[in-house]
Design an enzyme around this catalytic site. Structure first.
Site, PDB file in Angstrom:
ATOM      1  N   GLY A  71       0.815  -1.212   0.000  1.00 29.46           N
ATOM      2  CA  GLY A  71       0.000   0.000   0.000  1.00 29.46           C
ATOM      3  C   GLY A  71       0.849   1.262   0.000  1.00 29.46           C
ATOM      4  O   GLY A  71       0.521   2.246  -0.669  1.00 29.46           O
ATOM      5  N   THR A  72       1.936   1.248   0.751  1.00 29.96           N
ATOM      6  CA  THR A  72       2.792   2.427   0.831  1.00 29.96           C
ATOM      7  C   THR A  72       3.375   2.767  -0.536  1.00 29.96           C
ATOM      8  O   THR A  72       3.365   3.925  -0.957  1.00 29.96           O
ATOM      9  CB  THR A  72       3.924   2.189   1.857  1.00 29.96           C
ATOM     10  OG1 THR A  72       3.322   1.928   3.121  1.00 29.96           O
ATOM     11  CG2 THR A  72       4.852   3.379   1.952  1.00 29.96           C
ATOM     12  N   ASN A 151      -8.098   4.434   8.274  1.00 33.37           N
ATOM     13  CA  ASN A 151      -7.600   3.231   8.957  1.00 33.37           C
ATOM     14  C   ASN A 151      -7.746   3.294  10.467  1.00 33.37           C
ATOM     15  O   ASN A 151      -7.804   2.275  11.131  1.00 33.37           O
ATOM     16  CB  ASN A 151      -6.139   2.987   8.582  1.00 33.37           C
ATOM     17  CG  ASN A 151      -5.293   4.232   8.658  1.00 33.37           C
ATOM     18  OD1 ASN A 151      -5.590   5.244   8.035  1.00 33.37           O
ATOM     19  ND2 ASN A 151      -4.240   4.181   9.447  1.00 33.37           N
ATOM     20  N   GLN A 181      -7.980   0.164   3.185  1.00 31.83           N
ATOM     21  CA  GLN A 181      -8.851  -0.329   4.256  1.00 31.83           C
ATOM     22  C   GLN A 181     -10.224  -0.794   3.766  1.00 31.83           C
ATOM     23  O   GLN A 181     -10.947  -1.433   4.514  1.00 31.83           O
ATOM     24  CB  GLN A 181      -9.032   0.749   5.333  1.00 31.83           C
ATOM     25  CG  GLN A 181      -7.768   1.006   6.148  1.00 31.83           C
ATOM     26  CD  GLN A 181      -7.393  -0.168   7.052  1.00 31.83           C
ATOM     27  OE1 GLN A 181      -8.219  -1.011   7.403  1.00 31.83           O
ATOM     28  NE2 GLN A 181      -6.131  -0.236   7.429  1.00 31.83           N
ATOM     29  N   SER A 201      -3.607  -3.055  -0.661  1.00 33.15           N
ATOM     30  CA  SER A 201      -2.537  -3.798   0.001  1.00 33.15           C
ATOM     31  C   SER A 201      -3.027  -5.212   0.319  1.00 33.15           C
ATOM     32  O   SER A 201      -4.150  -5.376   0.802  1.00 33.15           O
ATOM     33  CB  SER A 201      -2.146  -3.070   1.286  1.00 33.15           C
ATOM     34  OG  SER A 201      -1.156  -3.800   1.966  1.00 33.15           O
ATOM     35  N   HIS A 203      -1.866  -7.490   2.552  1.00 34.89           N
ATOM     36  CA  HIS A 203      -1.833  -8.030   3.922  1.00 34.89           C
ATOM     37  C   HIS A 203      -3.006  -7.591   4.784  1.00 34.89           C
ATOM     38  O   HIS A 203      -3.152  -8.046   5.918  1.00 34.89           O
ATOM     39  CB  HIS A 203      -0.486  -7.736   4.605  1.00 34.89           C
ATOM     40  CG  HIS A 203      -0.263  -6.336   5.068  1.00 34.89           C
ATOM     41  ND1 HIS A 203      -0.436  -5.959   6.380  1.00 34.89           N
ATOM     42  CD2 HIS A 203       0.135  -5.228   4.422  1.00 34.89           C
ATOM     43  CE1 HIS A 203      -0.133  -4.676   6.506  1.00 34.89           C
ATOM     44  NE2 HIS A 203       0.215  -4.208   5.336  1.00 34.89           N
ATOM     45  N   THR A 239      11.945  -7.652 -10.920  1.00 36.69           N
ATOM     46  CA  THR A 239      11.426  -9.014 -11.043  1.00 36.69           C
ATOM     47  C   THR A 239      10.250  -9.185 -10.089  1.00 36.69           C
ATOM     48  O   THR A 239      10.347  -8.851  -8.915  1.00 36.69           O
ATOM     49  CB  THR A 239      12.542 -10.030 -10.726  1.00 36.69           C
ATOM     50  OG1 THR A 239      13.597  -9.812 -11.655  1.00 36.69           O
ATOM     51  CG2 THR A 239      12.047 -11.459 -10.832  1.00 36.69           C
ATOM     52  N   CYS A 327       1.937   8.227  23.526  1.00 38.66           N
ATOM     53  CA  CYS A 327       2.917   7.345  24.152  1.00 38.66           C
ATOM     54  C   CYS A 327       3.152   6.083  23.334  1.00 38.66           C
ATOM     55  O   CYS A 327       4.136   5.384  23.547  1.00 38.66           O
ATOM     56  CB  CYS A 327       2.465   6.961  25.552  1.00 38.66           C
ATOM     57  SG  CYS A 327       2.192   8.369  26.625  1.00 38.66           S
TER      58      CYS A 327
HETATM   59  C1  PLP Z   1      -5.006   3.480   4.736  1.00 34.58           C
HETATM   60  C2  PLP Z   1      -3.686   2.816   4.582  1.00 34.58           C
HETATM   61  N1  PLP Z   1      -2.869   3.181   3.581  1.00 34.58           N
HETATM   62  C3  PLP Z   1      -1.678   2.606   3.390  1.00 34.58           C
HETATM   63  C4  PLP Z   1      -1.219   1.605   4.213  1.00 34.58           C
HETATM   64  C5  PLP Z   1       0.135   1.016   3.974  1.00 34.58           C
HETATM   65  O1  PLP Z   1       0.065  -0.250   3.379  1.00 34.58           O
HETATM   66  P1  PLP Z   1       1.307  -1.243   3.461  1.00 34.58           P
HETATM   67  O2  PLP Z   1       1.406  -1.678   4.879  1.00 34.58           O
HETATM   68  O3  PLP Z   1       0.950  -2.362   2.538  1.00 34.58           O
HETATM   69  O4  PLP Z   1       2.511  -0.502   2.991  1.00 34.58           O
HETATM   70  C6  PLP Z   1      -2.040   1.184   5.284  1.00 34.58           C
HETATM   71  C7  PLP Z   1      -1.634   0.138   6.224  1.00 34.58           C
HETATM   72  O5  PLP Z   1      -0.726   0.216   7.004  1.00 34.58           O
HETATM   73  C8  PLP Z   1      -3.294   1.814   5.459  1.00 34.58           C
HETATM   74  O6  PLP Z   1      -4.094   1.469   6.465  1.00 34.58           O
HETATM   75  S1  FES Z   2       5.589   7.985  26.618  1.00 30.49           S
HETATM   76 FE1  FES Z   2       4.052   9.227  27.429  1.00 30.49          FE
HETATM   77  S2  FES Z   2       4.304   8.936  29.584  1.00 30.49           S
HETATM   78 FE2  FES Z   2       5.754   7.628  28.735  1.00 30.49          FE
END
Ligand code: PLP
Ligand code: FES
Lengths: 392, 130
Positions: A71-72, A151, A181, A201, A203, A239, A327
């Site tokens: 996807g990327t 997503n 998604q 994508s 996966h 390839t 976090c």
């Molecule tokens: C909306 C969206 N675009 C792009 C990606 C990226 O796809 P990929 O993990 O196959 O590179 C994701 C998933 O991580 C996604 O949720």
């Molecule tokens: S990373 Fe936010 S409190 Fe630890």
């Protein structure tokens, strides 16, 4: 320990049928599809068969489907490829503020090259407004890229409406959607959506990681992303990842066959999960659109607590989920999507995303509903923000 | 990602809560990711008799809060002031690099609570002299 995987928007396991379809292409059917002898022809026809299946899933002509490394790459290719091939027509791109980083960071990168990018705001449900897209168009606009569904919060964007509005213009503006998604989750048809480019994508649909596709409508002016050999009709050199592509094809075929059945099942479990959380836990906010949302997405914020400590506690109970808390992100910034829908930083902190999949059962949902309230309560009892009984 | 010791403190945090009649209260926010920690101390004859904390933050923030309270309970004010952020992190068997800033929170909140105690004490002493 009981394990409940509820992070299917993150990734999905490869289905057994998919793995079985792939296996021969690692060993006995190892050919390079660019060669003319038996093994090469065998690999080539496997790729073409997969292409037909992926094309069928999105209502496209197989000649408009190009395999990528995920996807990327598809997002990068669509945006950079259109920008670079059409820059003499203009250097303006329109996108939204809740796109995946694969789109946002690509747009930011193009800004450094002198392109102008409009990042449209969204409403509190995460919806992009069609008028906002149309109002942002200038004489310089060459591309609109808006995701089909988000997503994180699962909101489904009005892509078909935007596609229709763009067609009314007297000038061609390319329209790309990141459908990573939605493909395999809700019906996706490139003509109904009115898009010129669409990212997928494997996966996310029980196929292997590192494989994807970009749909490119016939006649679209786009630069290749990879230069090198003549693979993928000279548009994507390298390839081919034959086993990966074969797995993707099988996953696409199964996703199409089971789409409606899975949609029913997942949306039932989703609604049960949302309702159960709302009933059992106070101070909860549902993120995303209440109805216009992906069938497998639940995203909520629990006020006064932080997401990573929530995930760690869930993990100790065998539950796998994700969060948009600062976090949990490497950058220590809260999710840009949660901020874009107007949540303050400290509320975004308590976000939890549960995304269902085909192996989840009603018992899994019951288990989460049984475990979650206690964890939230425990963390709240430790939180200096949680109003204690005596008032504080 | 986290050491066993961090997970142990995170799972069974020591000294969670508030002290209603605390002698010192320290509250610090984390400018990095927006978290919050509050430490309460009860001091008698210059010794930290009781200490409690409340934390709104990640696993590392909760574990370091718990650790710091354990490290200084029963110690004198001077000993407690010598506890550094690094000492807390070390006592937990280290923290992932991206989480080092969370340990700052714990020692800073403790030091803030001690400052608060000293300020209050000074004011009381002055009042008593009058
Ligand atoms: C909306 C969206 N675009 C792009 C990606 C990226 O796809 P990929 O993990 O196959 O590179 C994701 C998933 O991580 C996604 O949720
Ligand atoms: S990373 Fe936010 S409190 Fe630890």
């Amino acid at each position: 320990m009981k394990r409940v995987y509820m992070d299917h928007a993150g990734t999905t396991p490869v289905r057994r049928e998919v793995l079985e379809a792939m296996l021969p292409y690692f060993t006995e059917r190892f050919g390079n599809a660019s060669t003319i002898y038996f093994y090469g022809r065998e690999a080539k026809s496997a790729i073409e068969e997969a292409r037909e299946k992926v094309a069928h899933l999105i209502g496209a002509d197989p000649r408009e489907v190009f395999f990528t490394a995920g996807g990327t790459e598809s997002d990068n290719w669509a945006i950079r490829g259109i920008a670079h091939a059409n820059k003499e027509k203009g250097k303006h791109i329109i996108t939204s503020s809740i796109e995946h980083h694969a789109v946002l960071h690509t747009c930011e990168d193009l800004e450094k090259e002198g392109f102008k990018v409009t990042y449209l705001p969204v409403d509190k449900y995460g919806l992009v407004k069609v008028e906002d897209v149309m109002n942002a168009i200038t004489d310089e606009t060459i591309l609109v890229t808006i995701m089909h569904a988000n997503n994180e919060i699962g909101t489904i964007e009005p892509i078909a409406e935007i596609g229709k509005a763009l067609k009314m213009l007297d000038r061609k503006i390319y329209f790309h959607t990141d459908a990573v998604q939605t493909v395999g989750k809700i019906p996706v048809n490139v003509d109904e959506l009115g898009v010129d480019l669409l990212s997928i994508s494997a996966h996310k649909i029980y196929g292997p990681k590192g494989v994807g596709a970009l749909y490119i409508r016939k006649g679209t002016k786009i630069k290749p992303f990879m230069t090198g050999g003549a693979q993928e009709n000279k548009r994507r050199a390298g390839t081919e990842n034959v086993p990966g592509i074969v797995g993707f094809g099988k996953a696409a075929e199964l996703a199409e066959k089971e789409l409606m059945e899975q949609y029913e099942k997942l949306s039932y479990l989703r609604d049960k999960l949302i309702k159960g959380i709302m009933e059992r836990i106070p101070h909860v906010i549902l993120n995303g659109h209440p109805t216009q949302r992906l069938p497998h997405n639940v995203n909520v914020c629990f006020k006064y607590i932080e997401g990573e400590s929530l995930l760690l506690n869930l993990d100790m109970k065998g539950i796998c989920a994700s969060s948009g808390s600062a976090c949990t992100s490497g950058s220590l910034e809260p999710s840009h999507v949660l901020l874009a829908i107007g949540l303050p930083h400290e509320i975004a902190h308590g976000s939890l995303r549960l995304t269902l999949g085909r192996d989840n059962t009603e018992e899994d949902v019951d288990y989460v509903l049984e475990v979650l309230p206690g964890i939230v309560e425990k963390l709240r009892s430790m939180s200096p923000l949680f109003p204690s009984k005596g008032g504080n | 990602m986290y050491s066993e010791k961090v997970m142990e403190h995170f799972t069974n945090p020591r000294n969670v809560g508030e002290i209603p009649d605390a002698d010192g209260i320290g509250e610090v926010g984390n400018p990095v990711c927006g978290d919050l920690m509050k430490i309460y101390i009860k001091v008698k004859d210059n010794v930290i008799e009781d200490i409690k904390f409340k934390t709104f933050g990640c696993g590392a923030a909760i574990a370091t809060s718990s650790m710091v309270t354990e490290m200084v309970k029963g110690k004198t004010i001077d000993e407690a002031l010598k506890v550094t952020n690094k000492a807390v992190a070390d006592a937990l068997g280290g923290l992932p690099p991206v989480k080092m800033h969370c340990s700052n929170l714990a020692a800073d909140a403790l030091h803030a609570a001690i400052e608060d105690y000293k300020r209050k004490k000074e004011r009381k002493d002055v009042a008593e002299q009058k």
